[in-house]
Design a protein around this motif. Structure first.
Motif, short mmCIF file in Angstrom:
data_model
loop_
_atom_site.label_atom_id
_atom_site.label_comp_id
_atom_site.label_asym_id
_atom_site.label_seq_id
_atom_site.Cartn_x
_atom_site.Cartn_y
_atom_site.Cartn_z
N GLY A 1 84.07 73.03 -10.25
CA GLY A 1 83.15 72.08 -9.63
C GLY A 1 82.13 71.97 -10.69
N GLY A 2 81.49 72.85 -11.31
CA GLY A 2 80.52 72.90 -12.24
C GLY A 2 80.99 71.91 -13.47
N GLN A 3 82.27 72.06 -13.88
CA GLN A 3 82.71 71.24 -14.96
C GLN A 3 82.73 69.75 -14.44
N GLN A 4 82.99 69.53 -13.08
CA GLN A 4 83.14 68.16 -12.64
C GLN A 4 81.65 67.36 -12.65
N GLN A 5 80.61 68.32 -12.25
CA GLN A 5 79.48 67.76 -12.24
C GLN A 5 78.96 67.58 -13.86
N ARG A 6 79.17 68.37 -14.88
CA ARG A 6 78.84 67.99 -15.94
C ARG A 6 79.55 66.87 -16.44
N VAL A 7 80.69 66.54 -16.05
CA VAL A 7 81.25 64.96 -16.45
C VAL A 7 80.50 64.03 -15.90
N ALA A 8 80.17 64.22 -14.59
CA ALA A 8 79.49 63.11 -14.05
C ALA A 8 78.01 62.83 -14.73
N ILE A 9 77.45 64.01 -15.07
CA ILE A 9 76.25 63.72 -15.73
C ILE A 9 76.37 63.03 -17.10
N ALA A 10 77.28 63.67 -17.93
CA ALA A 10 77.76 63.01 -19.06
C ALA A 10 77.94 61.32 -18.86
N ARG A 11 78.72 61.15 -17.87
CA ARG A 11 79.40 59.92 -17.63
C ARG A 11 77.87 59.00 -17.33
N THR A 12 76.89 59.59 -16.61
CA THR A 12 75.58 58.76 -16.24
C THR A 12 75.00 58.61 -17.47
N LEU A 13 74.87 59.66 -18.28
CA LEU A 13 73.87 59.34 -19.49
C LEU A 13 74.54 58.71 -20.73
N ALA A 14 75.94 58.47 -20.50
CA ALA A 14 76.52 57.99 -21.82
C ALA A 14 76.07 56.34 -22.14
N PHE B 1 80.07 64.38 -7.04
CA PHE B 1 80.46 64.05 -8.23
C PHE B 1 81.06 62.66 -8.37
N ASN B 2 81.88 62.22 -7.60
CA ASN B 2 82.28 60.79 -7.41
C ASN B 2 83.07 60.58 -8.92
N LEU B 3 83.92 61.44 -9.31
CA LEU B 3 84.59 61.01 -10.38
C LEU B 3 85.84 60.09 -10.07
N ILE B 4 86.44 59.47 -10.97
CA ILE B 4 87.65 58.56 -10.47
C ILE B 4 88.77 59.85 -10.86
N PRO B 5 89.59 60.09 -9.97
CA PRO B 5 90.81 61.13 -9.86
C PRO B 5 91.95 60.49 -10.89
N SER B 6 92.09 59.46 -10.93
CA SER B 6 93.28 58.96 -11.76
C SER B 6 93.01 58.76 -13.31
N LEU B 7 91.79 58.85 -13.50
CA LEU B 7 91.41 59.01 -14.93
C LEU B 7 91.19 60.39 -15.83
N ARG B 8 91.68 60.35 -16.93
CA ARG B 8 91.36 61.61 -17.60
C ARG B 8 89.83 61.93 -17.81
N ILE B 9 89.43 63.05 -18.30
CA ILE B 9 88.03 63.50 -18.41
C ILE B 9 87.33 62.55 -19.52
N ALA B 10 88.02 62.12 -20.70
CA ALA B 10 87.49 61.56 -21.56
C ALA B 10 87.31 59.97 -21.29
N ASP B 11 88.13 59.44 -20.37
CA ASP B 11 87.93 58.10 -19.70
C ASP B 11 86.77 58.28 -18.76
N ASN B 12 86.53 59.21 -18.02
CA ASN B 12 85.60 59.38 -16.85
C ASN B 12 84.29 59.42 -17.75
N ILE B 13 84.28 60.02 -18.64
CA ILE B 13 82.91 60.29 -19.32
C ILE B 13 82.60 58.79 -20.02
N ALA B 14 83.56 58.14 -20.66
CA ALA B 14 83.19 56.86 -21.20
C ALA B 14 83.19 55.61 -20.37
#
Lengths: 218, 342, 794
Positions: free
Chosen positions: A142-155, A93-106
């Motif tokens: 985990g599934g939600q996190q990966q969806r965030v990662a995919i959304a981030r990649t496609l944004a 996933f490699n999300l940024i743990p200190s950012l909210r989901i909205a900020d991670n996606i964008a």
């Protein structure tokens, strides 16, 4: 032609001496096309993905992405490539743990200066993340996190999406949902997709597949 | 505030505008300025003139020991005023500085003293005449004088007897120092016979010789572009004497003045240009210690050479002062003072 | 792009405020420690210098009236006109300010206002209303006077022209003291002939004490150096952690396309901003610490001079600057290393954990080689160091070498202990401790340095105090000291004291050259006072017998060192050869000294008449004796000195020194304890995955918490064991190398096992306190969090 890989070689130094991971790989990918990279552990498929993503450099060979030889680029130019043209979905996933989901996606779209609020909203809704926007990654499954990662990649609307076992950390049911969403959105965006997987089921859903064995196309 | 800095501030009261040697080129308001055609009033004029900024009682002597060795001796008392009044007590604006020195062919002993006016530690009275600072004193009636001074390594006790008249320099004692008209009052008694005892680290020495006492006072004796002077007091074997000085100017032109004194005590003043003084050789510190001095009007063309090249006065305001020998058209002895070389 | 990256970087701190606090607090504490010690040091030195120079106390002989009354101004004129070069001083108090009136034309250089400066105007100083020189506080107490503000002036003192002082104090025509200048002219008449009512006081006493206080300052300076080292370690640790914690984020950011250069610049700027904030807070904190400590320092110096020493701090710009420079410089040094690593870190490092492990191993080997090299250099320096520079080089190599070696030593020790372990739990405990070592090593290094510094400085100060006390007993053995002015007084004293005192010991000396060294030779009377109290550094048998017989000589350590002479050597005094039979310690004396028997002295120096006498008697009889001496023998009480007074003052100095040193000790230990706390807290979050399997295998959370606490204390104990020899080596370097280089005498080193035990206890306490909270947190980790470790596993 979106991507052309010609005669790629890569050797790592290990404690037991040099180890040739890739020994002359050729492949091509058109826009809108999906390609599965399969092979056993150590066959070099992840390495190939990293090289195409500009995360690492090949010892020999050419990687031409949208008529640009990325092997010849410096670190800053490769970073620019990763921001806008290529998107990578990691297994962890490699999300940024200190950012909210909205900020991670964008995040990546903002990095690339290609933020499109309407598109991000579409992605969020389609991924079913609308209710999670103000949460932090650790609060998601985990599934939600990966969806965030995919959304981030496609944004940022990349031309080429690279995915390394994107559902490897998910259970089968979740993996199937996430995979459906990703294929749908990639196809809507008209991007090319190159996915590393060892799942036969996943590979069969791609337009083509390439099997690696001991650093060569089998 | 150490003594030296304080002294420099006293002697250069307006540091920002300080010019010339030791601030002597600075004009100060409120003080009197020397005027031409002076009339002197003795013995009162042997005493201090508190309305002038600076003044000195300056005695130099050429001495000889029984064995023929040349010695030089200096006794000087300077007065410097912060304000043109005598004042009293600690607040009196008069400051005093004494310099004493003995020069031998191989050594030069220097001592310096400071004192405030108004408390009795230093001063000058005209009647009876006495000039003193601490234990140093010059006193008597100007026909005979007693003089003593000393430092950690030397002391002297001398008797002086006048053998000629007072000499007035320049225009009857109005001595011009620059083309712009800066001047001082200046007279001398160059005809003193002197004898006494020098106490030196190696023992006491009985000496005899000639002494020359200068009196000078002014408020701004130098022009603001004058940085120092070379002053000669020469006593020839013929009995005649020559006082001459050369003022160094920043424009490269020098201002000279001289007084020829006949053996009988008749003075002939010479204005700028009559006397020429040219340096011939310098010592280790780049101070000229051999000079060619010429006064063509009197047929004088002599070489003046220091008896001890290192007669440097290591005082708060340093300068060179020492005995010389004279050779050439006229032979003799004398004293040389050079300022503005440090 | 920059904005998004910055947001990602900074959001880390918002989500992890504890880590931010660790970083800022670490930086601030390091700065505080440094600037606090510097502030105390600088302020003490400034006050001391000001006090010492105001009247050149101790440098010049003085003339005062025998009856202690002021003298008439005419006496000054009379003396000057007789060739006595003296300078008048009048003193008094006005509105609580000590007014010192000097005469600047005759005063020796270095007396009075420190330097001419803006606002100094000779005409105004000498005449008219006058000018006063003093600090701002002093000026505010005399608002009607024209002041020139000189911050370095002695507190509560205003220096002005004597005329002004006489007017302000309403003491026209009066003088208190005349300073006797050096370089008096030849042929000066004796004082008795010109001013019989004046007595000359010699300058001797003051300068010895001044020399000793220099050593006190050296002590503080050494402490400043050590606190600096501790501070740098803490800064380094804090920065290193900040980078370590954000390593994954950095990797993600790069994978998402943030260029390396931009990332490095942003993180560098971020750290510099933090350093600035924390450094500012640290300087302020240091100021508070110094302000708390300073009353002790001020009291120390007040005890010494009996004069006013400022008990308040002046905020000097140089502290701010040096404090901020330490924070920024320390951060820059630490961050440049971390940033370099970041730049070198492969983007895909996570994929190659083995490579990282190998890099760590390589670094450990490199660190070991550097540590070994430094310790070898320290060993060589121990044998060869002979100057101030090499002395400080010795301190530096010792400290850094030992600090670098510590993690490796601990690792080896732990490996050995784990081999001894019998139970599974014990084996796991040792192995787990070893694994934690890298994360704790910086904090442990800081603890090592703090402890070593404490051991070293305590040893030095205590050794100094013991030596000094012995020395005072030796030198001030007589109960009463009397100074006489002439042979008449001498006879009167002997007549009066002979039947009343147990012994009269003349103190007579002459200055000669011995082995080309200026030396003061004393002629001592044969008495038990010397035999019982004097301590030799080395001596032959019957040294006193042979000395009192007039055939041999004793020399002080300074003379022995400078001339290379020792026992068995022979020196010439006035043409007579004396074999050296003893060398004695002579602390605080700048020049050479020697002792011969009284008879030999009288023979060699017939012109010297003894002026000072030590009288042995019942201490209780001293006050009465002094009074009778004045009334019946006509020797004024001002010429008698009760040695109990001198001794009491001198000893008070070192009691105060002790207070300050103890306070600083506690402070450094507290800072080291804080470093441990922060390291443990940081590690705690990473430890859950490591502890979960142990928990799953049957250890309770409570047991795990206890083990965590034990681990911290055990590491503290091991560190203390390493710190003790390091501290002793440090003390030895200070006493035997630095002090010799700085002052010319070697201080004997004493050991204080009880002090060390107490220090060890404090260190243990600090470590336990630091570990308590993290251990409790671990013990209370919800089982769900532990379970998550398994469910989340790949």
């Amino acid at each position: 032609m979106l991507l052309r890989v010609t005669d790629i070689h890569k050797t790592y130094q290990t404690a037991d001496g040099p180890f040739a991971v890739l020994r002359g790989i050729d492949l091509t990918l058109e826009a809108g096309e999906t390609l599965a990279l399969t092979g056993e552990s150590g066959s070099g498929k992840s390495t190939l993905l990293h090289l195409i993503g500009g995360l690492d450099t090949p010892d020999a060979g050419q990687i031409v992405l949208q008529d640009q030889d990325i092997a010849a680029l410096d670190d800053a130019a490769r970073a620019a490539l990763r921001r806008g043209i290529v998107g990578v979905v990691f297994q962890q996933f490699n999300l940024i743990p200190s950012l909210r989901i909205a900020d991670n996606i964008a995040f990546q779209a903002r990095l690339a200066g290609q933020h499109d609020a309407a598109w991000v909203k579409t992605l969020t809704d389609r991924m079913g993340l609308s209710a999670q926007l103000s949460k932090y990654p650790e609060q998601l499954s985990g599934g939600q996190q990966q969806r965030v990662a995919i959304a981030r990649t496609l944004a940022p609307k990349p031309r080429l999406v690279l995915a390394d076992e994107p559902t490897g950390n998910l259970d089968e049911a979740t993996a199937a949902i996430v995979m459906d969403l990703m294929l749908e959105l990639v196809s809507e965006a008209g991007a090319g997709l190159l996915m590393v997987t060892h799942s036969e089921a996943l590979a069969s859903r791609m337009s083509r597949r390439l099997h690696l064995k001991a650093g060569r196309v089998a | 505030m150490n003594v030296k800095m304080l002294l420099l501030m006293c002697w250069m009261p307006f540091a920002a505008q300080a010019q010339g040697f030791a601030g002597l080129g600075t004009q100060v308001e409120g003080f009197s300025v020397p005027q031409p055609d002076p009339t002197f009033d003795f013995p009162a004029d042997h005493g201090p003139h508190n309305d002038y900024r600076i003044e000195w009682w300056y005695l130099t002597a050429n001495l000889k020991g029984a064995d023929g060795t040349d010695y030089g001796l200096q006794w000087t008392l300077f007065r410097s005023a912060l304000a043109p009044e005598a004042g009293a007590g600690w607040a009196a604006p008069q400051l005093w500085m004494g310099h004493a020195a003995v020069t031998t062919p191989g050594n030069h002993y220097v001592s310096e003293r400071f004192a405030r006016g108004g408390i009795g530690q230093a001063g000058v009275t005209a009647v009876p005449f006495a000039a003193w600072i601490d234990d140093w004193e010059l006193s008597g009636d100007w026909n005979t004088l007693q003089m003593r001074a000393g430092g950690p390594e030397f002391a002297y006790d001398m008797q002086l007897t006048a053998e000629g008249p007072l000499i007035f320099h320049g225009d009857n004692g109005f001595s011009e120092k620059s083309a712009a008209g800066q001047a001082s009052y200046y007279y001398s008694q160059p005809f003193f016979a002197i004898e006494g005892i020098l106490q030196l680290p190696d023992g006491d020495i009985a000496v005899t010789g000639n002494a020359w006492l200068d009196r000078e006072w002014s408020s701004q004796p130098l022009a603001d572009n004058q940085t120092g002077w070379d002053w000669f007091s020469l006593s020839f074997d013929s009995g005649a004497k020559l006082m001459g000085f050369r003022l160094q100017q920043t424009d490269g032109v020098n201002f000279t003045s001289a007084t020829w004194i006949s053996p009988e005590g008749e003075a002939t003043p010479y204005s700028d240009g009559a006397l020429q003084a040219v340096p011939l050789a310098v010592n280790d510190a780049d101070v000229p210690v051999r000079w060619q001095v010429t006064l063509p009007d009197k047929g004088v063309d002599v070489t003046v050479a220091a008896i001890n090249d290192n007669a440097w006065m290591t005082t708060s305001v340093p300068y060179w002062e020492g005995p010389v020998t004279v050779r050439g058209t006229h032979a003799g002895i004398g004293y040389l003072e050079m300022t503005g070389y440090d | 792009m920059t904005k998004a990256t910055l947001q990602a970087l900074l959001s880390h701190w918002w989500r992890n405020p504890l880590q931010l606090f660790t970083l800022l607090a670490g930086l601030a504490l390091a700065t505080a420690l440094w600037s606090g010690v510097q502030a105390v040091n600088a302020e003490a030195r400034a006050s001391y210098d000001a006090a010492a120079t105001t009247l050149g106390e101790g440098q010049y002989d003085r003339l005062v009236r025998r009856d202690g009354q002021p003298m008439a101004q005419d006496t000054y004129i009379t003396l000057r006109r007789a060739g006595w070069l003296v300078s008048p001083v009048v003193q008094g108090r006005l509105n609580g300010v000590r007014i010192v009136g000097i005469e600047p034309l005759t005063a020796p250089g270095g007396i009075g206002p420190v330097a001419p400066q803006e606002g100094a105007d000779a005409a105004r100083f000498l005449s008219g209303e006058g000018q006063l020189f003093g600090n701002a506080d002093t000026a505010s107490r005399l608002p009607e006077q024209a002041f020139v503000i000189t911050p370095e002036a002695a507190p509560g003192t205003a220096v002005t022209d004597i005329g002004v002082a006489q007017r302000l104090l309403d003491r026209q025509g009066q003088i208190d003291t005349l300073i006797v200048l050096s370089g008096q002219p030849m042929g000066q008449p004796p004082l008795a002939d010109i001013a019989p009512d004046l007595a000359r006081q010699s300058a001797q006493g003051g300068s010895d004490i001044a020399r000793l206080t220099d050593s006190f300052h050296l002590n503080l300076t050494a402490f400043g150096l050590l606190s600096f080292a501790v501070g740098i370690f803490i800064v380094n640790g804090a920065i290193g952690l900040a980078f370590e914690q954000r390593r994954p984020v950095v990797r993600t950011l790069r994978a998402l396309g943030v260029p390396l250069r931009g990332l490095v610049v942003l993180m560098g700027a971020e750290l510099m901003l933090f350093a600035l904030i924390a450094g500012g807070a640290g300087v302020a904190l240091g100021y508070v610490v110094a302000a708390l400590l300073l009353p002790d320092v001020a009291a120390t110096l007040r005890g010494l001079y009996g004069a006013d020493v400022s008990g308040t701090l002046q905020l000097r710009p140089v502290w701010w600057l040096s404090g901020l420079a330490i924070a920024l410089g320390g951060t820059a040094v630490a961050a440049s290393g971390a940033l370099y690593q970041l730049a070198q870190m492969p983007l895909l490092a996570a994929a190659q954990p083995r490579a990282l492990a190998m890099a760590a191993g390589k670094r450990a080997r490199f660190q070991g080689i550097v540590a070994l090299g430094l310790l070898c250099a320290a060993g060589i320096l121990m044998a060869t160091a002979n100057g101030l520079l090499s002395g400080f080089a010795l301190l530096a190599t010792l400290l850094i070498g030992a600090a670098l070696a510590l993690p490796l030593v601990l690792d080896r020790v732990l490996a050995g202990l784990s081999r001894l372990a019998k139970s599974m739990t014990a084996q796991w405990f040792w192995a787990d401790t070893r694994q934690q070592l890298p994360g704790l090593s910086l904090a442990l290094m800081a603890l090592l340095l703090a402890m070593a510094a404490n051991v070293g400085v305590s040893t030095m100060v205590s050794s100094f105090r013991l030596t000094f006390t012995d020395f005072l007993d030796q030198r001030l053995a007589s109960e009463l000291y009397v100074e006489v002015e002439d042979t008449a007084q001498l006879a009167a004293l002997v007549d009066f004291a002979s039947p009343r005192a147990d012994a009269i010991l003349p103190i007579q000396s002459a200055e000669v050259m011995i082995a080309d060294q200026p030396t003061e030779v004393f002629g001592s009377r044969d008495h038990a006072t010397y035999r019982d109290n004097w301590v030799f550094l080395e001596n032959t048998a019957a040294a006193w017998d042979r000395t009192f017989d007039g055939e041999a000589i004793l020399i002080n350590e300074q003379l022995a060192r400078r001339s290379g002479l020792s026992i068995g050597g022979v020196v010439q005094v006035q043409g007579q050869a004396f074999p050296i039979v003893g060398v004695y310690g002579d602390y605080g004396n700048p020049i050479g000294q020697a002792v011969i028997g009284e008879d030999a002295f009288v023979r060699l120096f017939p012109q010297v008449i003894p002026r000072r006498f030590g009288l042995r008697m019942d201490p209780a009889a001293v006050p009465g004796f002094v009074q009778e001496l004045e009334e019946k023998a006509g020797i004024p009480a001002t010429q008698s000195v009760d040695q109990a007074q001198i001794k009491a003052i001198s000893l008070a100095i070192f009691e105060r020194t002790f207070t300050v040193t103890t306070a600083l000790n506690v402070l450094t230990l507290a800072v080291a304890g804080f470093a441990i706390l922060m390291s443990l807290l940081t590690l705690a979050t990473m430890r859950v995955p490591q502890l979960a399997p142990v928990w799953a295998m049957g250890l309770t959370r409570r047991q795990i918490g206890w083990l965590e606490l034990m681990r911290a204390m055990m590491l503290a104990v091991l560190t203390a064991i390493v710190a003790l020899p390091l501290g002793l080596a440090l003390a030895w370097a200070l006493l035997a190398v630095v002090n010799v280089a700085a002052f010319g005498w070697k201080l004997p080193m004493y050991l204080f096992p009880l002090d060390y035990a107490r220090l060890g206890f404090f260190a243990l306490l600090a470590a336990a306190l630091a570990a308590l909270w993290p251990a409790r947190r671990l013990a209370r980790t919800p089982p769900a969090d532990l379970l998550k470790v398994f469910s989340n596993e790949r």
